[in-house]
Write an enzyme that holds these catalytic residues in place. Structure first.
Site, PDB file in Angstrom:
ATOM      1  CD  GLU A   1      -2.178   8.021   9.445  1.00 40.71           C
ATOM      2  OE1 GLU A   1      -1.786   8.764   8.536  1.00 40.71           O
ATOM      3  OE2 GLU A   1      -3.186   7.290   9.350  1.00 40.71           O
TER       4      GLU A   1
ATOM      5  CG  HIS B   1      -6.599   1.202   1.228  1.00 33.78           C
ATOM      6  ND1 HIS B   1      -5.605   1.308   0.279  1.00 33.78           N
ATOM      7  CD2 HIS B   1      -5.959   0.876   2.394  1.00 33.78           C
ATOM      8  CE1 HIS B   1      -4.431   1.068   0.838  1.00 33.78           C
ATOM      9  NE2 HIS B   1      -4.618   0.810   2.123  1.00 33.78           N
TER      10      HIS B   1
ATOM     11  CG  PHE C   1      -1.044  -5.910   4.282  1.00 38.92           C
ATOM     12  CD1 PHE C   1      -1.483  -5.228   5.401  1.00 38.92           C
ATOM     13  CD2 PHE C   1      -1.975  -6.625   3.540  1.00 38.92           C
ATOM     14  CE1 PHE C   1      -2.815  -5.252   5.781  1.00 38.92           C
ATOM     15  CE2 PHE C   1      -3.312  -6.664   3.912  1.00 38.92           C
ATOM     16  CZ  PHE C   1      -3.731  -5.976   5.032  1.00 38.92           C
TER      17      PHE C   1
ATOM     18  CB  CYS D   1      -0.951  -0.006   1.197  1.00 34.61           C
ATOM     19  SG  CYS D   1      -2.064  -1.423   1.167  1.00 34.61           S
TER      20      CYS D   1
ATOM     21  CG  HIS E   1      -2.354   4.664   5.586  1.00 39.11           C
ATOM     22  ND1 HIS E   1      -2.025   4.402   4.279  1.00 39.11           N
ATOM     23  CD2 HIS E   1      -2.856   3.501   6.092  1.00 39.11           C
ATOM     24  CE1 HIS E   1      -2.320   3.144   3.993  1.00 39.11           C
ATOM     25  NE2 HIS E   1      -2.823   2.572   5.074  1.00 39.11           N
TER      26      HIS E   1
ATOM     27  CE  LYS F   1      -5.498   4.628   2.337  1.00 42.47           C
ATOM     28  NZ  LYS F   1      -4.568   5.736   2.651  1.00 42.47           N
TER      29      LYS F   1
END
Length: 431
Positions: A330, A356, A415, A179, A319, A351
């Site tokens: 975050e 996403h 990830f 990502c 994010h 997002k």
């Protein structure tokens, strides 16, 4: 990847951008949707999602023929490749590098850096279903494979398409870091410009992950929201009742150029990339340390390259995936890196509106940052009606905010433990 050299005399600027995103194709439609606080999340229409736990997504209303792709291009390319090509063409036109505008370009010093998490997964899945008779046959029948099946497996085919479209003959690379792929692809392009390898890079990312197998994988992880009865409110970053991501799709591409090269040809400089850094947490494939230490370190490194203090950051593009652990991670990282200023700087997650899109989202968020700098508008975090008390920063809920924006921090998590930070500023900031 290493971090950019803060001592470099060469500077990287963005002179063109193109966007294909949920809610509208093109930069103008994308920005109008974000600043209005509208969400593009809806029930999935691209396939029958009835067997899945999560049945909503942020789809792009995309007609490749209407967007100018030829029948051969449509046949040859996966949906992700089509997104990338359309966004590239817009970026080239915006940067004055289409047609006669590119006549004087040294193509050996122009290249491509393209990010993608899962490549041509749409066509790859379709091909497997066809040659395995719907998954029944262990030994597949190659006679039923399409002529371009190999290119769907090779993510590098996406880079080839962009390089052909831009007619570049310099460095060509694919960045696949989950990502954070979009941020890292643009960051790599910046590095190539700063170290003198290239003068112009076509950089960005693309992904079209809305397929049955991708939805099944995220269902198994329970990473996606089950909020199918209210699609528009499905993604709710920093909300007390957040319960997972909403998948999306799209692409964003940029003309990233050496500052003096852009100035000599009279290009419009839309923003400057001042700093870029990434780190890995070496901790867990999908888990995050709650203290956010590794993301905070990436932020500090990017600020160091930019030669900025935390107080110089006027907006943080989060994010903000809407999962319980990511939003806490975050928030902790931003506090750790920015100190007391973390409580004063506005922060938001787009997002909440565009979903996403895995490897594409980092580049789409860079596009939002460039537009935020230009227009002095912080896009909102949609659906943030009740804030989690443990997420206690200024996440700009529901309505866009007008303010002077000089420098922007955008961050991403992926990830595998990838953590990336980038700092951008207004056009032509002196080094």
């Amino acid at each position: 990847m290493t971090t950019c050299s803060s001592a470099s005399a060469r500077r990287a600027v963005i002179t063109g951008l193109g966007v294909v995103a949920p809610g509208g194709v093109g930069t103008k439609a994308f920005w109008e949707m974000l600043t209005a606080g509208r969400t593009a999340t809806r029930p999935i229409t691209l396939f029958d999602a009835s067997p899945y736990r999560c049945r909503i997504a942020a789809e792009v209303d995309f007609d490749p023929e209407r967007e100018g792709l030829s029948p051969k291009e449509i046949r040859r390319m996966d949906r992700a490749g089509q997104f990338a090509l359309v966004a590239t063409r817009e970026a080239l036109a915006d940067g004055g590098l289409d047609g006669d505008g590119a006549a004087g370009l040294d193509r050996s010093r122009a290249g491509v850096s393209l990010g993608s998490a899962i490549g041509s997964s749409t066509r790859m899945e379709e091909e497997y279903v066809a040659i395995s008779d719907g998954g029944r046959d262990w030994l597949v029948d190659h006679r039923f494979a399409a002529p371009y099946s190999y290119s769907y497996i090779a993510v590098s085919s996406l880079v080839t398409e962009v390089a052909w479209a831009a007619r570049t003959e310099g460095p060509a690379v694919v960045v696949s870091a989950g990502c954070t792929s979009g941020l890292d692809a643009v960051g790599h392009a910046v590095q190539l410009i700063e170290d003198g390898t290239a003068d112009v890079m076509i950089a960005g990312s693309t992904d079209a992950p809305l397929t049955p197998i991708t939805m099944a994988c995220f269902d198994a992880l329970k990473a996606t929201t089950p909020r199918n009865d209210d699609p528009a409110a499905g993604c709710r970053p920093f909300h007390r009742d957040r319960d997972g991501i909403v998948l999306g799709e799209g692409a964003a591409m940029f003309v990233v150029e050496e500052y003096e090269h852009a100035r000599r040809r009279g290009a419009r400089i839309r923003a400057e990339v001042l700093g870029y850094a990434n780190r890995a947490n070496a901790y867990h494939m999908t888990g995050l340390r709650p203290d956010g230490a590794e993301l905070a370190e990436a932020i500090r490194a990017a600020l160091g390259q930019a030669r900025l203090d935390p107080s110089d950051i006027r907006y943080v593009n989060a994010h903000g995936s809407g999962t319980r652990q990511n939003d806490l991670h975050e928030t902790a990282a931003v506090k750790r890196a920015l100190g007391a200023h973390a409580y004063d700087v506005p922060m938001s997650s787009i997002k909440s509106m565009v979903g996403h899109s895995l490897g594409a989202i980092g580049a789409i968020e860079i596009a939002a940052c460039v537009l935020a700098i230009e227009d002095g508008i912080v896009p909102p975090t949609a659906n943030l009606t009740v804030q989690d008390p443990d997420c206690d920063l200024d996440y700009v809920p529901l309505v866009a905010r007008t303010q002077d924006i000089g420098a922007v921090l955008t961050v991403g998590s992926g990830f595998g433990g990838f953590q990336t930070a980038m700092v951008l500023s207004e056009a032509g900031r002196a080094a």
